[in-house]
Design a protein around this motif. Sequence first.
Motif, short mmCIF file in Angstrom:
data_model
loop_
_atom_site.label_atom_id
_atom_site.label_comp_id
_atom_site.label_asym_id
_atom_site.label_seq_id
_atom_site.Cartn_x
_atom_site.Cartn_y
_atom_site.Cartn_z
N PHE A 1 0.83 -1.21 0.00
CA PHE A 1 0.00 0.00 0.00
C PHE A 1 0.87 1.26 0.00
O PHE A 1 1.90 1.31 0.67
CB PHE A 1 -0.92 0.04 1.22
N ALA A 2 0.39 2.26 -0.75
CA ALA A 2 1.05 3.57 -0.73
C ALA A 2 -0.02 4.65 -0.65
O ALA A 2 -1.05 4.57 -1.35
CB ALA A 2 1.90 3.77 -1.98
N VAL A 3 0.19 5.63 0.22
CA VAL A 3 -0.71 6.77 0.36
C VAL A 3 -0.01 7.98 -0.25
O VAL A 3 1.04 8.41 0.26
CB VAL A 3 -1.06 7.04 1.83
N VAL A 4 -0.58 8.51 -1.34
CA VAL A 4 0.02 9.67 -2.00
C VAL A 4 -0.76 10.91 -1.57
O VAL A 4 -1.91 11.11 -1.97
CB VAL A 4 -0.01 9.52 -3.53
N MET A 5 -0.14 11.74 -0.77
CA MET A 5 -0.81 12.94 -0.26
C MET A 5 -0.56 14.15 -1.15
O MET A 5 -1.26 15.15 -1.07
CB MET A 5 -0.34 13.23 1.17
N THR A 6 0.42 14.05 -2.01
CA THR A 6 0.80 15.16 -2.88
C THR A 6 -0.34 15.59 -3.78
O THR A 6 -1.09 14.75 -4.29
CB THR A 6 1.99 14.72 -3.76
N SER A 7 -0.45 16.89 -4.00
CA SER A 7 -1.40 17.44 -4.97
C SER A 7 -0.70 17.65 -6.31
O SER A 7 0.51 17.46 -6.43
CB SER A 7 -1.97 18.77 -4.46
N GLY A 8 -1.50 18.06 -7.31
CA GLY A 8 -0.93 18.34 -8.62
C GLY A 8 -1.18 17.23 -9.62
O GLY A 8 -0.40 17.07 -10.58
N PHE A 9 -2.27 16.51 -9.44
CA PHE A 9 -2.59 15.40 -10.35
C PHE A 9 -3.79 15.77 -11.22
O PHE A 9 -3.83 16.85 -11.79
CB PHE A 9 -2.77 14.11 -9.55
N SER A 10 -4.79 14.91 -11.33
CA SER A 10 -5.87 15.17 -12.30
C SER A 10 -6.62 16.46 -12.01
O SER A 10 -7.19 17.07 -12.91
CB SER A 10 -6.84 14.00 -12.34
N GLU A 11 -6.60 16.89 -10.76
CA GLU A 11 -7.30 18.14 -10.42
C GLU A 11 -6.57 19.36 -10.97
O GLU A 11 -7.11 20.46 -10.98
CB GLU A 11 -7.49 18.25 -8.90
#
Length: 698
Positions: free
Chosen positions: A99-109
């Motif tokens: 499991f990996a939790v990606v908290m970073t923004s800057g994706f599809s949004e």
Amino acid sequence: MKPFADLTRFINPRNVAVVGASAREASQGRRLYDNLVLHSAVPGEVFAVNPAYGEIGGRPCWPSISALPEADIDVALIMINASLVLDALKQCAARGIPFAVVMTSGFSEAGEEGQRLEREIAELCRATGLHVYGPNCPGFVNVRDRLGMTFSPAFKDDLNAGAIGLATQGGGLGRNLLQGLSHGQGVGLWFSAGNEVDLEIPDFIAHMANDPQIRVIALLMEGVKNGRRLTSALELARARNKPVVVLKIGHSEAGVRAAQSHTASVAGSAAVNSAVFRQFGAIEVDDLDQLLATARLLTRITPKSGNGLCIYTFSGGTAALAADIAGGAGLPMAAFAPATKAALRKLLPDFASIDNPVDTTADILRNQQASVECLRILCADPGVGTVLFPIPMDYGAITDGMAQAIATVAAETDTLIVPVWMSRRLGGGFQLLETEGLLPFLALSDAIAVLAKAVPWKTPAVQPAPSSPPAAAAASGGRMLSEAAAKSLLREAGLPVPQGVVVANAEEAAEQAARLGFPVVMKVVSAQIAHKTEAGGVRLNIASAGAAREAHAAILDSVARRCPEAKVDGILVERMLPPGGREVLVGVHRDAAFGLVLTFGLGGIFVETIRDVAHRMIPLSRDDARALVREIEYVEILEGVRGQAPADFDALEDLIVRVSDFAWQHREVLHEMELNPVWVGAAGQGAMPLDALIGYAG
């Protein structure tokens, strides 16, 4: 359809890696690391990963995931630049981290480049079996086991655990819910899903449905990624007897736009969303407060809760207000057993009301023990499933005592007690109820709205049927005119009515029908029959003399069978108006406070189904009539739809003014009148009552 993920190692990891851990105080990477190292109960190791540091807070830091020492790492938490995330995830897959939790923004949004990155992450997940939570999310919190995989500085302060499972697509509002459940039953697990590139809301619902420590599932959704997976998860929750409460953002156009820009998911049609929630047993609520209150209330509901509602207070006005709102919401009021009434009578003064709603009067304020005993008596009644206890004001020590009484009895009964603290002065009593986990409402309407949604009421409230004009007139000791007599009176007053004549036999019916011109309508004339169609007393589209004779006989036969007590004065034969007109209602009734009031709305079969009406006090001006006609919700039916010509608004407004004038001239004796249906043709064709009833007061 993709199967639901097994989240066991994610929910309770032994070892965790923090990719992007930082030594800089107050940075997100440092808060994330500290939440795990200082404020969580991680059973194994927390590994810091950042090539910029050799150690953080006295603990070693490694330059990459690949460089970590040998260990079974369950979850990697990733807080690094979006452009570096994919490589970190590939290292996770290579290390066998599930499991990996990606908290970073800057994706599809954020646009096309972010969307491309998400597609690559999704492909990596499909190819390797890695599960990614996020991106663009605040992380995951296991409150009950004190595990904060989040960068929120509030994590350490929001640790009131409980049986509510929470899944949201927004971090700030999810935190709002956690803080709203700071006492009593709190949140056990909080999933904040972000963009859902791999793990989705349905995965979290499915896990909570199978989690024996979760009793209620609360959802805050902005978009639906995969509707079929969602409904499968809802079905699983229903099968496990886990009620699901959902607040779906996106009912308005502005809400849809905001949801799409925030989560980059499809908000969907509000009507379809609501229909699907109903179909699969989810309780949809209207705002954040309702989501909070409904979820909490569902943890307190017992099999007895739906037996009936009791309203209990010490203020007569509050009792009446609460009963009025509850009645409007359709909540069934409990009927007390004789023993309950007898026990209350012994405790309360003679001037108290021991019916439902119960008004103990202010006399009980002096005796806290009597308040406790009254509440116990009501809760013991088998017909009472829920007690609504409004407290309209803060009386210091007195209302503190009432709050204590509520808390005492709530802890010992399976009857649901719902307090409402109505004063903006949030005194000690309010705080006591709050800390006891009873989550007092602040408004009666809010409490009743939630009770209507959350409690499985066993006996629906019986709504009084609208009285027909003859019944209302009879109740007032007055007299009703037959349709023929009413129309004759209206004709004399200058109102338009169809050409017609009352006949005594079948042969006369045939002659008069031919004289008026076919087609005609034939109707029974009787002051005792208000709803002629139900009595079989109406025949339409009669196109010949022979058909008129047959209709006469059929009407008399049907009325004799269905209304044998009615006095029949003959049969009314009228020329039918052309097809294509719209049907409206124009009525007058005598209101106890305001006198004669005119009602306008859609007529015919729509009166008791759509109930789309508007009202004005009589007398009306032409401007009043114009505004009244346009006030109904479905005025577009009159304006014309799908190429249909607009109705004759001028003639309709003129008719309304004439009805108002007629009623005002007869105001001393008129009890009520109803013109329904009123035929309204296209512009220039006029408006004419097809049926009329007039009742005079006795």
